[in-house]
Design an enzyme around this catalytic site. Structure first.
Site, PDB file in Angstrom:
ATOM      1  N   GLU A 136      90.863  19.466  74.082  1.00 49.16           N
ATOM      2  CA  GLU A 136      92.262  19.607  74.482  1.00 49.16           C
ATOM      3  C   GLU A 136      93.138  18.573  73.763  1.00 49.16           C
ATOM      4  OE1 GLU A 136      94.889  19.885  78.609  1.00 49.16           O
ATOM      5  OE2 GLU A 136      93.065  18.681  78.573  1.00 49.16           O
ATOM      6  N   LYS A 211      98.151  26.940  78.854  1.00 48.77           N
ATOM      7  CA  LYS A 211      97.422  26.417  80.016  1.00 48.77           C
ATOM      8  C   LYS A 211      98.021  26.923  81.325  1.00 48.77           C
ATOM      9  CE  LYS A 211      95.828  21.832  81.626  1.00 48.77           C
ATOM     10  NZ  LYS A 211      95.782  20.398  81.203  1.00 48.77           N
ATOM     11  N   CYS A 248      91.238  23.020  80.369  1.00 47.24           N
ATOM     12  CA  CYS A 248      91.051  21.836  81.204  1.00 47.24           C
ATOM     13  C   CYS A 248      91.103  22.107  82.713  1.00 47.24           C
ATOM     14  CB  CYS A 248      92.049  20.752  80.793  1.00 47.24           C
ATOM     15  SG  CYS A 248      91.589  19.106  81.407  1.00 47.24           S
TER      16      CYS A 248
END
Length: 407
Positions: A136, A211, A248
């Site tokens: 990331e 995300k 994540c």
């Protein structure tokens, strides 16, 4: 694997009792027959056997020695089928620390990270990796603890500097590359997103995913920089398989994993930046559970090192001001739908994990466990539809005796 003898007690800072990983600690300190049994319990069995290792080309191993990064390689098998040939994808994961202090000029920081990654990407390419995923926000320090807006300067368009850097490797090695960047959306008011760019093996941009879930926990003040993404749960059909990216914090949300599976993902990548104090006990569990529950492979990548920033910060938790997040513990690994997994990469060194996976295993385990057939999506959908409405009331049936007045 040798222990690092850097501290007074023989332990390297941020190691596991002086070892790169729990796997190496156990291997070096247990009798072989004890370790074999412990390893079976920790990493599972693939087609009834312990996971096999892969011999990589000398070009790759020489680069790992010259540049000091951890290099491991494994192979997931599937049962031989009558009507389908094996569908082998070779996947590479890169974990790395930043290359210069966060006080260095931003241009120099980014350039140094590019230079640091070149030999690791070359090692992946020379190993025949088909799909490569970076961690990331690999192109910058993970500065989203600071709440300082100057770090927004690292943001770039989808077709910006980092993408152009990786496109040449994609073409050179016929390799799909997943690049997690800080995206600046120049067509929509320069809004910033946390975005994974999928670069095709011909150097083309296949697409992007932003995300879905933004943490608001501890020092992870990421909503200062970007908000929840607006791209849904896309699955990208590549020359080597159908892939998705669960960035994540999304790994903490089971429905996020589920929806990528419903859209047909065979491999879900989880590029991350997470620190030991917050999440390390969860790290080996969540991705492996997702692979089992959704009958796909999960590739988990975490950055390495402790990144120190010039200005101390606090997070409203009563703790003293500090200048770092804590230790990013690496430990990248891959999980399979049959509950087996690779050992993890180093907890404190850069690394490349190369893994063959027969994607036929995904359907074989859908057939074996029947999770898709036995799921009750219509029931879940009804509850979710009620839950998102303001007047939702939980389906709770109380014991009448709880409400009787005492005599």
């Amino acid at each position: 694997m040798e222990k690092h003898q850097n501290g007074e007690d023989g332990k390297q800072p941020d190691s596991v009792c002086g070892y790169d990983s729990l796997h190496h600690l156990l291997k070096d300190n247990l009798k072989p027959h004890h370790f074999q049994e412990v390893n079976r319990l920790l990493t599972g069995l693939n087609c009834g056997k312990l996971l096999e290792t892969i011999a990589l080309p000398e070009a790759a191993t020489a680069l790992s020695v010259e540049h000091g990064f951890d290099l491991q390689a494994f192979s997931f098998q599937a049962d031989k089928e009558v009507l389908r040939e094996p569908r082998i994808a070779r996947v590479g994961l890169i974990q790395n620390s930043i290359a210069l202090p966060t006080t260095a000029h931003f241009v120099d920081q980014k350039k140094a990270i590019f230079e640091k990654l070149k030999p690791i990407i070359d090692a992946a390419g020379s190993s025949g990796v088909n799909i490569l995923c970076l961690q990331e926000a690999w192109m910058m320090p993970f500065a989203f603890c600071t709440r300082e807006k100057k770090w927004c300067e690292f943001a770039e368009p989808v077709d910006g500097e980092s993408t152009k850097f990786l496109q040449s490797f994609a073409v050179k090695y016929n390799m799909v590359i997943i690049s997690s960047i800080l995206e600046r959306d120049v067509n929509h008011g320069e809004v910033i997103w946390n975005t994974a760019v999928v670069i095709g093996n011909h150097g083309n941009i296949i697409g992007k995913h932003r995300k879905n879930h933004i943490p608001r926990v501890g020092d992870f003040n990421e909503s200062t920089y970007y908000m929840e993404g607006n791209t849904g749960h896309p699955v990208f059909e590549t020359a080597f398989g159908k892939i998705a990216i669960n960035i994540c914090y999304g790994r903490h949300h089971p429905l996020n994993w589920l929806t990528f599976g419903l859209n047909g993902a065979e491999i879900v990548f989880n590029p991350s930046a997470t620190v030991g104090e917050l999440s390390e006990p969860m790290w080996p569990i969540e991705a492996r559970n997702a692979a089992i529950a959704n009958s796909y492979f999960v590739a988990s990548i975490n950055r390495v090192g402790t990144e120190t920033f010039p200005n101390a910060f606090t997070s409203g938790d009563g703790k003293p001001a500090h200048a770092d997040f804590g230790h990013f513990y690496g430990s990248s690994f891959i999980s399979a739908p049959d509950a087996s997994c690779t050992p993890s990469l180093s907890r404190n060194r850069d690394g490349l994990l190369v893994t063959d996976m027969d994607l036929n295993l995904c359907r074989q385990y859908k057939d074996k466990w029947g999770f898709r057939m036995t799921a009750r999506y219509e029931l879940y959908a009804k509850t979710l539809a009620r839950y998102v409405k303001p007047g939702f009331e939980p389906q709770i049936i109380p014991d009448p005796s709880l409400h009787k007045s005492s005599s």
